[in-house]
Write a protein that holds these residues in place. Sequence first.
Motif, short mmCIF file in Angstrom:
data_model
loop_
_atom_site.label_atom_id
_atom_site.label_comp_id
_atom_site.label_asym_id
_atom_site.label_seq_id
_atom_site.Cartn_x
_atom_site.Cartn_y
_atom_site.Cartn_z
N ALA A 79 38.20 -6.19 62.66
CA ALA A 79 36.94 -6.16 61.94
C ALA A 79 36.10 -4.88 61.95
CB ALA A 79 36.16 -7.33 62.82
N LEU A 80 36.51 -4.22 63.10
CA LEU A 80 35.80 -2.86 63.32
C LEU A 80 36.56 -1.91 62.27
CD1 LEU A 80 35.30 -2.71 66.93
CD2 LEU A 80 33.65 -2.98 65.49
N ALA A 81 37.69 -1.94 62.11
CA ALA A 81 38.46 -1.41 61.18
C ALA A 81 37.97 -1.35 59.67
CB ALA A 81 39.92 -1.43 61.17
N ASP A 82 37.57 -2.98 59.34
CA ASP A 82 37.19 -3.10 57.96
C ASP A 82 35.83 -2.41 57.77
OD1 ASP A 82 39.26 -4.71 57.50
OD2 ASP A 82 38.17 -6.63 58.06
N VAL A 83 34.98 -2.44 58.87
CA VAL A 83 33.51 -1.67 58.84
C VAL A 83 33.96 -0.07 58.49
CG1 VAL A 83 31.63 -0.93 60.23
CG2 VAL A 83 32.23 -3.32 60.03
N LEU A 85 36.56 1.29 57.01
CA LEU A 85 37.10 1.23 55.77
C LEU A 85 36.06 1.43 54.89
CD1 LEU A 85 40.58 -0.49 56.53
CD2 LEU A 85 40.37 1.83 56.13
N ARG A 86 35.34 0.24 54.90
CA ARG A 86 34.21 0.20 53.97
C ARG A 86 33.28 1.43 53.96
NH1 ARG A 86 33.87 -5.01 55.66
NH2 ARG A 86 32.07 -4.42 57.12
N GLY A 90 32.86 4.22 50.75
CA GLY A 90 31.53 4.71 50.10
C GLY A 90 31.57 6.24 50.31
N ARG A 91 31.94 6.62 51.35
CA ARG A 91 31.90 8.40 51.45
C ARG A 91 33.06 9.03 50.37
NH1 ARG A 91 31.77 8.93 58.05
NH2 ARG A 91 31.63 11.35 57.35
N LEU A 92 34.09 8.26 50.21
CA LEU A 92 35.00 9.24 49.37
C LEU A 92 34.55 8.73 47.99
CD1 LEU A 92 38.34 7.80 51.26
CD2 LEU A 92 37.38 10.30 50.99
N SER A 93 33.85 8.05 47.67
CA SER A 93 33.27 7.84 46.36
C SER A 93 32.15 9.00 45.91
CB SER A 93 32.87 6.44 45.89
OG SER A 93 31.63 6.29 46.62
#
Length: 128
Positions: A79-83, A85-86, A90-93
Amino acid sequence: MSGAYAVLHDPQGLLDAELPLDRAPHEALVTAVLAWKNPDLAPRDYQQIALQLTGHARALAADVARHAAALPRNDGRGALADVVLREADGRLSVPLQGTARCVQNRARLVQALYTRLDRLTGPASAAP
């Protein structure tokens, strides 16, 4: 044939999984970039460094996602990895800019992804 390109179809992500991350030089680059006080580089130099960090962040995010997917559903590390990764998505976009701030933001992202990867690959007691 100039202008020609091939599209790689790798739905299982097998090619990424077989390529080990070259961690040491990227961590050294992150350390150097985050130590900058008043750098005076040309915008194209900042862009090249940001491109290097962006490419590594994308590969690193894919590695984090693979490790997180392999965890049991009740493991909170996933779950922490999902946060993370989200946040990475966002930052890579955000488009790259030829600035020290942009490069340092990419360096912080790589640092955060390595921190999460270490927590995913270490013992479960090392979480969160």
